[in-house]
Write a protein that holds these residues in place. Structure first.
Motif, PDB file in Angstrom:
ATOM      1  N   ALA A 117       0.500  -0.977  -0.069  1.00  0.00           N
ATOM      2  CA  ALA A 117       0.012  -0.173  -0.318  1.00  0.00           C
ATOM      3  C   ALA A 117       0.602   1.454  -0.477  1.00  0.00           C
ATOM      4  N   ARG A 118       0.588   2.216  -0.676  1.00  0.00           N
ATOM      5  CA  ARG A 118       1.313   3.356  -0.143  1.00  0.00           C
ATOM      6  C   ARG A 118       0.343   4.954   0.265  1.00  0.00           C
ATOM      7  N   TRP A 119       1.043   5.405   0.727  1.00  0.00           N
ATOM      8  CA  TRP A 119      -0.261   6.009   1.834  1.00  0.00           C
ATOM      9  C   TRP A 119      -1.712   7.210   1.251  1.00  0.00           C
ATOM     10  N   ALA A 120      -1.249   7.017  -0.217  1.00  0.00           N
ATOM     11  CA  ALA A 120      -2.630   7.781  -0.533  1.00  0.00           C
ATOM     12  C   ALA A 120      -3.877   6.912  -0.295  1.00  0.00           C
ATOM     13  N   ASP A 121      -3.034   5.741  -0.305  1.00  0.00           N
ATOM     14  CA  ASP A 121      -4.546   4.224   0.063  1.00  0.00           C
ATOM     15  C   ASP A 121      -4.987   4.789   1.317  1.00  0.00           C
ATOM     16  N   VAL A 122      -4.244   4.581   2.389  1.00  0.00           N
ATOM     17  CA  VAL A 122      -4.491   4.782   3.569  1.00  0.00           C
ATOM     18  C   VAL A 122      -5.226   5.845   4.097  1.00  0.00           C
ATOM     19  N   ASN A 123      -4.170   6.747   3.143  1.00  0.00           N
ATOM     20  CA  ASN A 123      -5.005   8.274   3.472  1.00  0.00           C
ATOM     21  C   ASN A 123      -7.013   8.510   3.015  1.00  0.00           C
ATOM     22  N   ILE A 124      -6.977   7.811   1.800  1.00  0.00           N
ATOM     23  CA  ILE A 124      -8.162   7.476   0.905  1.00  0.00           C
ATOM     24  C   ILE A 124      -9.017   6.884   2.458  1.00  0.00           C
ATOM     25  N   ALA A 125      -8.870   6.014   2.272  1.00  0.00           N
ATOM     26  CA  ALA A 125      -9.438   4.454   3.727  1.00  0.00           C
ATOM     27  C   ALA A 125     -10.050   5.445   4.783  1.00  0.00           C
ATOM     28  N   THR A 126      -8.263   6.095   5.664  1.00  0.00           N
ATOM     29  CA  THR A 126      -8.492   6.661   7.332  1.00  0.00           C
ATOM     30  C   THR A 126      -9.813   8.073   6.811  1.00  0.00           C
ATOM     31  N   GLN A 127      -9.576   8.651   5.922  1.00  0.00           N
ATOM     32  CA  GLN A 127     -10.545  10.189   6.118  1.00  0.00           C
ATOM     33  C   GLN A 127     -11.668   9.463   5.750  1.00  0.00           C
ATOM     34  N   ARG A 128     -12.590   8.318   4.982  1.00  0.00           N
ATOM     35  CA  ARG A 128     -13.561   8.537   4.983  1.00  0.00           C
ATOM     36  C   ARG A 128     -14.375   8.085   6.324  1.00  0.00           C
ATOM     37  N   VAL A 132      -6.461   9.517  11.102  1.00  0.00           N
ATOM     38  CA  VAL A 132      -4.932   9.606  10.022  1.00  0.00           C
ATOM     39  C   VAL A 132      -3.763   8.656  11.076  1.00  0.00           C
ATOM     40  N   VAL A 133      -3.268   8.576   9.810  1.00  0.00           N
ATOM     41  CA  VAL A 133      -1.922   7.949  10.180  1.00  0.00           C
ATOM     42  C   VAL A 133      -0.645   9.000   9.661  1.00  0.00           C
ATOM     43  N   PRO A 134       0.419   9.125  10.783  1.00  0.00           N
ATOM     44  CA  PRO A 134       1.188  10.027  10.554  1.00  0.00           C
ATOM     45  C   PRO A 134       1.535   9.405   9.501  1.00  0.00           C
ATOM     46  N   GLY A 135       1.496   9.908   8.186  1.00  0.00           N
ATOM     47  CA  GLY A 135       2.684   9.520   7.305  1.00  0.00           C
ATOM     48  C   GLY A 135       3.060  10.688   6.224  1.00  0.00           C
ATOM     49  N   GLY A 136       3.681  10.248   5.015  1.00  0.00           N
ATOM     50  CA  GLY A 136       5.092  11.207   4.521  1.00  0.00           C
ATOM     51  C   GLY A 136       4.265  12.130   3.950  1.00  0.00           C
ATOM     52  N   GLU A 137       5.127  12.834   2.766  1.00  0.00           N
ATOM     53  CA  GLU A 137       4.601  14.427   2.664  1.00  0.00           C
ATOM     54  C   GLU A 137       4.497  13.552   0.980  1.00  0.00           C
ATOM     55  N   VAL A 138       4.443  12.509   0.347  1.00  0.00           N
ATOM     56  CA  VAL A 138       4.281  11.892  -1.107  1.00  0.00           C
ATOM     57  C   VAL A 138       3.634  11.444  -1.044  1.00  0.00           C
ATOM     58  N   SER A 139       2.285  11.518  -1.403  1.00  0.00           N
ATOM     59  CA  SER A 139       0.890   9.961  -1.218  1.00  0.00           C
ATOM     60  C   SER A 139       1.126   8.988  -2.141  1.00  0.00           C
ATOM     61  N   GLU A 140       2.403   8.642  -2.755  1.00  0.00           N
ATOM     62  CA  GLU A 140       2.788   8.022  -3.520  1.00  0.00           C
ATOM     63  C   GLU A 140       3.809   6.895  -3.207  1.00  0.00           C
ATOM     64  N   THR A 141       4.332   7.559  -2.250  1.00  0.00           N
ATOM     65  CA  THR A 141       5.546   7.201  -0.900  1.00  0.00           C
ATOM     66  C   THR A 141       5.026   5.426  -0.276  1.00  0.00           C
ATOM     67  N   GLY A 142       5.256   4.501  -0.837  1.00  0.00           N
ATOM     68  CA  GLY A 142       4.940   3.454  -0.020  1.00  0.00           C
ATOM     69  C   GLY A 142       4.541   3.145   1.397  1.00  0.00           C
ATOM     70  N   VAL A 143       4.022   2.602   2.311  1.00  0.00           N
ATOM     71  CA  VAL A 143       3.983   2.455   3.656  1.00  0.00           C
ATOM     72  C   VAL A 143       4.949   2.114   4.383  1.00  0.00           C
ATOM     73  N   ALA A 144       5.346   0.636   4.105  1.00  0.00           N
ATOM     74  CA  ALA A 144       5.921  -0.281   4.214  1.00  0.00           C
ATOM     75  C   ALA A 144       7.145   0.864   4.456  1.00  0.00           C
ATOM     76  N   GLY A 145       7.826   0.539   3.857  1.00  0.00           N
ATOM     77  CA  GLY A 145       9.323   1.398   3.692  1.00  0.00           C
ATOM     78  C   GLY A 145       9.460   2.617   4.370  1.00  0.00           C
ATOM     79  N   LEU A 146       8.372   3.789   4.096  1.00  0.00           N
ATOM     80  CA  LEU A 146       8.932   4.995   5.072  1.00  0.00           C
ATOM     81  C   LEU A 146       8.193   4.520   6.578  1.00  0.00           C
ATOM     82  N   THR A 147       7.141   3.460   6.804  1.00  0.00           N
ATOM     83  CA  THR A 147       7.489   3.099   8.220  1.00  0.00           C
ATOM     84  C   THR A 147       8.669   2.728   9.388  1.00  0.00           C
TER      85      THR A 147
END
Length: 463
Positions: A117-128, A132-147
Motif C-alpha cells: 500500500a501507498r500513503w494515498a491508499d491509507v489516506n483515502i481509507a482512513t479519511q472516510r 489519520v496515520v502520521p504519514g509522509g509528504e508524498v502520497s505515492e510513497t510506500g507505507v512499509a518502507g517509510l514506516t
C-alpha cells in the motif's frame, strides 16, 4: 545491458513458479523491464527473478526458495525509497506491490495495512472516518518502507513518526515463520522494525493506531522572493520555537512549481517556500498558521482550508516516477547561524529547478518517545535538513549528486552526526553507525537472531 541467466537462476525460477500463486517474472518475460523499475530513475538494476507475491503464503514460499538457492534478496513494497533498495542485481526481488489492502476499524481507531500500500491508499481509507496515520509528504510513497525507516511527515510533532503509530506488525522472518510482533510478543523484533529499516524479515501487514483529523484541515503554503531568503529564514528561525506542537513548520529553497496558477515564465524560478499543516480544527488552524505569512512580503500566500487527502497529495506531481533523485540529510540539535548559512549556500548552488533544500522541525511527540524505546535513533534532534537533488538528464548525474554531497559536507559541522535512513543517499552513503547510532549493535544482534544465515542481509555465493 543484459542479464545473464545461469542454470542456478533457472532452477530458482522453476521453484518459484511451482510454489507461488502470484507472478514470477524473469528476464525473458516481456514485463521484466517494467517490473524491475522503481520510482528513482537513477536506479537501473537487473534481478535474476521477481517474485510478485499475492499473499502471505507467497512470501513464505519465496523465502523458502531464498533459503534453498541463496540469491541476493531485496524486498519491494512501494518501490519509492531513494537508494532503490527494493531491487537488486542478479538476485531475487520479493515484490509485495500487489498486496495493497487497507482495512479500517473506526471503533478501535486502528487500520491494518498490507505492505504494498501507498500513503494515498491509507489516506483515502482512513479519511472516510475522519482519521489519520502520521504519514509522509508524498502520497505515492510506500507505507512499509517509510514506516520501517521512521517516517517523518507533516504531522510528526503532533502525532509522532509513522513508526510511532504502529501497534503491531505481521512479519515473515528468514526461516519462513510468520510472527506477530508487538510490545508483548517478540518485543525485540517490534523494537527493531520501528526505525530499523530493512533486513529483519518481510513485513506482510502493519496495524496502526489512528488519530482524529479531517476531512478539512488548515494548510499553510507561502512563497517569498528568493532575494529575501536570508531575512525570511532568520524570521522563520525566530518563529518556530513559539509555534505549538500541532504544527511541524518547514522551510525550503526550491523552484516555483509548474502549476497553472503561476505564469509559465515563472516556472522553475528560485523561491523561498514556507509550509505547515495544522493538526486540529481547521478554522482554528488558519489563525495559528497566519504568522508563517508574516516573515516578509509574500509573493503568494496560499494558506487555506482544504481536505486532508488533497493536502497530502499536493506534492506528488513535483516528484514524478522515473526522474532521477539523490537525497542526503542531517539531523541538527539546534538551527544556528552556521547551519543557516550552509542551507542558504546550498540553495544558491542548486543544480536544477527540481532540486531543493528543506528544513523540517522535529521535537514534540517525536521527542516524547524514549530514546531507547524504538530503533529510531534521532529522538533528541530539533531539526532535519534534507538536500534533495532532482533531475532528468543522465548527463547531469555527477553534477547533481556532487552538489548534494558538497552541501551535506558543508552542513556536517552543525549536525549531530546522525542520518535519516530514508534520506541517506545511495546504499554506500548509509553508514550504519550514522543511521542507527547507539542502536546499531542491538539491531545487529536482533538480525542475527532472526536471520542467522544472512538470507536477507548478505549476498550468498553463487553455485
Amino acid at each position: 545491458m543484459t542479464t545473464t541467466v545461469t542454470t542456478h537462476d533457472q532452477t530458482l525460477v522453476a521453484d518459484l513458479r511451482a510454489t507461488l500463486t502470484g507472478d514470477v517474472i524473469d528476464p525473458a518475460d516481456h514485463r521484466y523491464d517494467q517490473a524491475r523499475r522503481v520510482w528513482n530513475g537513477l536506479i537501473d538494476r537487473r534481478p535474476a527473478v521477481i517474485a510478485r507475491c499475492a499473499s502471505r503464503a507467497d512470501v513464505v514460499a519465496a523465502l523458502a526458495a531464498a533459503r534453498t538457492h541463496r540469491p541476493p534478496v531485496s524486498i519491494r513494497g512501494g518501490g519509492h525509497q531513494i537508494a532503490g533498495s527494493a531491487v537488486c542485481d542478479d538476485g531475487l526481488v520479493i515484490d509485495l506491490s500487489e498486496m495493497t489492502a487497507v482495512t479500517v476499524d473506526p471503533s478501535s481507531r486502528t487500520a491494518r495495512v498490507e505492505p504494498g500500500a501507498r500513503w494515498a491508499d491509507v489516506n483515502i481509507a482512513t479519511q472516510r472516518h475522519g482519521l489519520v496515520v502520521p504519514g509522509g509528504e508524498v502520497s505515492e510513497t510506500g507505507v512499509a518502507g517509510l514506516t520501517l525507516g521512521g517516517g517523518m511527515g507533516h504531522l510528526q510533532r503532533a502525532y509522532g513518526l509513522s513508526c510511532d503509530a504502529l501497534r503491531s506488525v505481521e512479519i515473515v522472518t528468514a526461516d519462513g515463520t510468520v510472527r506477530t510482533a508487538d510490545r508483548d510478543e517478540h518485543p525485540d523484533l517490534f523494537w527493531a522494525v520501528r526505525g530499523g529499516g530493512r533486513g529483519l524479515g518481510v513485513v506482510t501487514a502493519m496495524e496502526f493506531v489512528l488519530q482524529p483529523l479531517g476531512p478539512e484541515v488548515a494548510q499553510a503554503l507561502v512563497l517569498y522572493p528568493y532575494d529575501d531568503a536570508e531575512r525570511v529564514l532568520a524570521a522563520w528561525r525566530e518563529l518556530v520555537p513559539r509555534m505549538p506542537e500541532t504544527v511541524s513548520p518547514e522551510f525550503a529553497l526550491w523552484g516555483i512549481p509548474p502549476d497553472p496558477g503561476f505564469p509559465a515564465e515563472m516556472h522553475g524560478a528560485p523561491v523561498v517556500m514556507v509550509a505547515g499543516l495544522y493538526a486540529g480544527p481547521a478554522q482554528e488552524g488558519l489563525e495559528v498558521l497566519a504568522p508563517l505569512a508574516r516573515l516578509g512580503t509574500p509573493l503568494v500566500d496560499a494558506t487555506a482550508i482544504t481536505d486532508y487527502v488533497t493536502s497530502q497529495s499536493g506534492s506528488d506531481p513535483l516528484f514524478p516516477a522515473g526522474a532521477r533523485y539523490f537525497f542526503k540529510s542531517h539531523f541538527l540539535e539546534t538551527f544556528d547561524d552556521d547551519a543557516a548559512a550552509a542551507v542558504l549556500a546550498a540553495g544558491a548552488a542548486r543544480p536544477t529547478p527540481q532540486s531543493l533544500v528543506i528544513v523540517r522541525t522535529m521535537g514534540g511527540a517525536i521527542a516524547r518517545v524514549g530514546e531507547d524505546e524504538s530503533a529510531f535513533a534521532h529522538r533528541a534532534a530539533g531539526f532535519n535538513v534534507s538536500i534533495d537533488a532532482g533531475w532528468t538528464d543522465a548527463a547531469m548525474d555527477d553534477a547533481a549528486i556532487g552538489w548534494a554531497r558538497r552541501a551535506w559536507d558543508r552542513l556536517t559541522p552543525s549536525a549531530t552526526g546522525g542520518v535519516y535512513v530514508n534520506f541517506a543517499g545511495l546504499d554506500e552513503d548509509a553508514h550504519r553507525d550514522a543511521v542507527f547510532g547507539a542502536h546499531a549493535a542491538r539491531l545487529d544482534a536482533i538480525q542475527r537472531t532472526y536471520d542467522p544465515d544472512g538470507i536477507l542481509t548478505a549476498a550468498a555465493a553463487r553455485h
